[in-house]
Design a protein around this motif. Sequence first.
Motif, PDB file in Angstrom:
ATOM      1  N   ARG A   1     -87.717 -60.947  93.940  1.00 19.63           N
ATOM      2  CA  ARG A   1     -87.327 -60.155  92.779  1.00 19.63           C
ATOM      3  C   ARG A   1     -87.836 -60.789  91.492  1.00 19.63           C
ATOM      4  NH1 ARG A   1     -82.191 -58.354  93.017  1.00 19.63           N
ATOM      5  NH2 ARG A   1     -81.716 -60.360  93.931  1.00 19.63           N
ATOM      6  N   ARG A   2     -87.637 -62.117  91.403  1.00 19.85           N
ATOM      7  CA  ARG A   2     -88.091 -62.798  90.200  1.00 19.85           C
ATOM      8  C   ARG A   2     -89.611 -62.710  90.089  1.00 19.85           C
ATOM      9  NH1 ARG A   2     -86.522 -68.727  90.101  1.00 19.85           N
ATOM     10  NH2 ARG A   2     -84.459 -67.969  89.536  1.00 19.85           N
TER      11      ARG A   2
ATOM     12  N   ASN B   1     -90.528 -59.232  88.822  1.00 15.93           N
ATOM     13  CA  ASN B   1     -90.132 -59.112  87.413  1.00 15.93           C
ATOM     14  C   ASN B   1     -91.125 -59.819  86.493  1.00 15.93           C
ATOM     15  OD1 ASN B   1     -87.910 -57.507  86.853  1.00 15.93           O
ATOM     16  ND2 ASN B   1     -86.448 -59.063  87.535  1.00 15.93           N
ATOM     17  N   VAL B   2     -91.463 -61.048  86.855  1.00 15.88           N
ATOM     18  CA  VAL B   2     -92.370 -61.832  86.020  1.00 15.88           C
ATOM     19  C   VAL B   2     -93.765 -61.206  86.036  1.00 15.88           C
ATOM     20  CG1 VAL B   2     -93.473 -64.078  85.698  1.00 15.88           C
ATOM     21  CG2 VAL B   2     -91.055 -63.963  86.296  1.00 15.88           C
TER      22      VAL B   2
ATOM     23  N   ALA C   1     -93.782 -58.359  83.585  1.00 21.81           N
ATOM     24  CA  ALA C   1     -93.782 -58.809  82.196  1.00 21.81           C
ATOM     25  C   ALA C   1     -95.130 -59.420  81.807  1.00 21.81           C
ATOM     26  CB  ALA C   1     -92.666 -59.824  81.974  1.00 21.81           C
TER      27      ALA C   1
ATOM     28  N   VAL D   1     -93.983 -65.964  80.128  1.00 20.78           N
ATOM     29  CA  VAL D   1     -92.909 -65.022  80.435  1.00 20.78           C
ATOM     30  C   VAL D   1     -91.756 -65.727  81.143  1.00 20.78           C
ATOM     31  CG1 VAL D   1     -92.312 -63.027  81.819  1.00 20.78           C
ATOM     32  CG2 VAL D   1     -94.459 -63.055  80.547  1.00 20.78           C
TER      33      VAL D   1
ATOM     34  N   ARG E   1     -89.157 -67.635  79.253  1.00 17.43           N
ATOM     35  CA  ARG E   1     -88.117 -66.842  78.593  1.00 17.43           C
ATOM     36  C   ARG E   1     -87.005 -66.498  79.561  1.00 17.43           C
ATOM     37  NH1 ARG E   1     -89.557 -62.708  74.149  1.00 17.43           N
ATOM     38  NH2 ARG E   1     -87.313 -62.837  74.275  1.00 17.43           N
ATOM     39  N   ALA E   2     -87.403 -66.310  80.818  1.00 18.77           N
ATOM     40  CA  ALA E   2     -86.404 -65.891  81.799  1.00 18.77           C
ATOM     41  C   ALA E   2     -85.444 -67.021  82.119  1.00 18.77           C
ATOM     42  CB  ALA E   2     -87.094 -65.438  83.070  1.00 18.77           C
TER      43      ALA E   2
ATOM     44  N   GLN F   1     -75.636 -66.151  75.066  1.00 21.35           N
ATOM     45  CA  GLN F   1     -76.426 -65.755  76.223  1.00 21.35           C
ATOM     46  C   GLN F   1     -75.592 -65.173  77.349  1.00 21.35           C
ATOM     47  OE1 GLN F   1     -78.958 -68.977  77.285  1.00 21.35           O
ATOM     48  NE2 GLN F   1     -79.714 -69.222  75.212  1.00 21.35           N
TER      49      GLN F   1
END
Lengths: 331, 484
Positions: free
Chosen positions: A211-212, A215-216, A219, A235, A238-239, A270
């Motif tokens: 998933r990560r 997502n990355v 982005a 990117v 930031r995550a 956060q």
Amino acid sequence: MVEAIKEAEIKEVKILEKPWVEKYRPKVLDDIVGQDHIVRRLKHYARTGTMPHLLFAGPPGVGKTTAALCLARELFGEHWGHNFLELNASDERGINVIREKVKEFARTKPIGAASFKIIFLDEADALTQDAQQALRRTMEMFSNNVRFILSCNYSSKIIEPIQSRCAMFRFRPLKDEDVAKRLRYIAEQERLELTEEGLQALLYVAEGDLRRAINVLQAAAALDIVITDENVFTVASRARPEDVREMMILALEGNFLKARDKLREILLKQGLSGEDVIIQMHKEVFNLPISEPKKVALADKIGEYNFRLVEGANEMIQLEALLAQFTLLGK
Amino acid sequence: MLPWTEKYRPKRLSEIVNQKQALIKIENWIKQWSHGMPKKKALLLAGPPGSGKTSTVYALANEYKFEVIELNASDERTFEKIRRYLDAAYTLDVFGRRRKLIFLDEVDNMEPSGAYEIAKLIGKARNPIIMSANKYWKVPMDIRNKVEIVEYKRLTQRDIESALWRIVKAEGLFAPKEIIKEIAKRANGDLRAAINDLQSAVVSIEDAKQILVYRDSERSIFQALGMIFGSDNVKRAKMALMNVDNTPDEVLLWIEENIPYMYSTPEEIAKAYDAISRADIYLGRATTTGNYGLWKYAIDMMTGGVAVAGTKKRGFLKFYPPKTLRMLKDTKEERGIRDSIIRKIMKQMHMSKLEAIETMQIFKSIFENNLDAAAHIAVFLDLGDKELEFLAGKEKAPTIKGKMLAIHRKLRKEGIEIKAEVEEVPKIEEEEMVEEELKEKEKGEEEIEEAEEEVKEKEKAKEEKVEEKEKKPKQATLFDFIKK
């Protein structure tokens, strides 16, 4: 049925581009990567139309939720949405809310040919022991027309009586080659140029979490169609904010007030819980630029304050006290 | 210059503000003293600060010709004084002088040993005794058994406003309405505090707001901090919280905030923090078990434990109010928006909270860099304007908004409903009820019909909203919508 499932999605996709995690989420069990042993058993349930309660255990991003969604689709066909309820144990404000939702959902018979409905309870290991006991009773009460799929990171956090009522499925951490295969497929579909360095960077930040990785990738693609390692790291940083590490270093350097401000920002701005912060601290402590014995001493302190955090009333006070210990040991 | 609280202290009972019930009781009691002695020789006036207890005593003495002997109950020598006055009062009375009324203030702050002696004296007394306390349940039992309790209620903001206006008129001053209102509001039922504030406010209106920043409750917590961080004596440090109204968990935040300012070495800071960490654990256990007896250990740790953690600074100590309380207030809206985005991601993308937080951070990068991709994600998640702004920033949000509308238009043309927009309604006609009870069934269907109607209305409202927005994409606010 499998073909019908795939076609139904196509029309909508043309106009609305879903986030890639959803767009490329497998729709059928066969498309799930790296979990063949599990897929085989789940397909058997789909074929026969029966199943016991299930317990899915494994690290994040390896396909637990996807497996549950696919199984529901293949079992229930077009009615799957009505026969499937997704709950999150850490978000439902206590076992009573969960029980009410289960009761409401179980009140009606399943639609279509199915003889039961499915409740998917994510993060079941977030429930306390008492709550799990209550959950067990709820599972029994509605067992004639509801099957539970419990999902957790660690099966050891699930009480014995629940484990013994469920068929256990251990999801493996994904191998880099599995993640890479999926990433290459997506890059092709999206007409991206995935460089080898970019791919290696994606595998590095993903740590087996598909998933990560996706997502990355999306982005990074928003920056440029060429996926470079540089963009991936930009990117990804930031995550996973460096804040927790920064906070620990400030405390170790004796800058307690600044470390305290940082902590408050992390907690309040956060939205991480105290427990999230302490887990991240524990992960990061072994990467700090300090002597090996100090790492062990700090890990012990983190453990002590993790315990205090559970016992206490105000997590901010416990975490600040832990930072004070860092300042003391950093001297 | 006489303080206004003295200058305008009521001379007669009828001038006391809004305590009729209490006054009737008290007058009946004092009248009994004219023909002998009432059953209870002492009264306990109980009520919040500034509700009129002291004023009552002086107005009463004035009307019924008593001389007031005022004593402070927390003073150690009080017992001796009372005995002397009680003896003297009796003899003087014979000579026809004014009778003495003993007024004992703050009996809820008394040492229990003194209370026993005073209770004995009440039994022997031949003079009226009036005591006052803020919290009658804190008055030692020995005394409580010997007195009649008269309760004073907290004054309302309107009571205080009208009292202030009387003073403003009497002084021939001009005062803006808002200031009077604000003073009355902040006084929180304390007329004495309000009058003091009024007197300082009229000195200079500019200063008025400054003066109003810290009212009673905060003033007493600063004193408590002074005792904790200024003393090496555990017993004295423990006394610090006696006059503080805040709950222990609030006080803990105040102490926590000031530890790094009061102590300087890492050892001292760690030691003090360890003490409040222990205190917090006792508070946590008290809450989970319902055993509030544990609070006393929490208080030991947060006062005594912090006091002995290091060497004391000398001279003037400056304390800070807890920053976290203000941060919580300041970030409330932002946190609300953020949490709502996280919930939408959790729901639409089947994620746990931690995963959703991570995803949101990654989305931020997309929203800042690729507005087309952002618009698709925003439609998919059904983001509102504020949520969009949170992710994309003020500058880029309107552009993304425009792109979102275009996507919505296309989707409608194709007759596709977006899942996020319409809550799923179970199709009841296809379902057989499991529970056979007729009543239950009817009720269920009604609910679902209502829910269906609600969804239809929502859809209709949404369409209208979108049309409105298409005409003037930037300014369609909820306000426009309501007018329509």
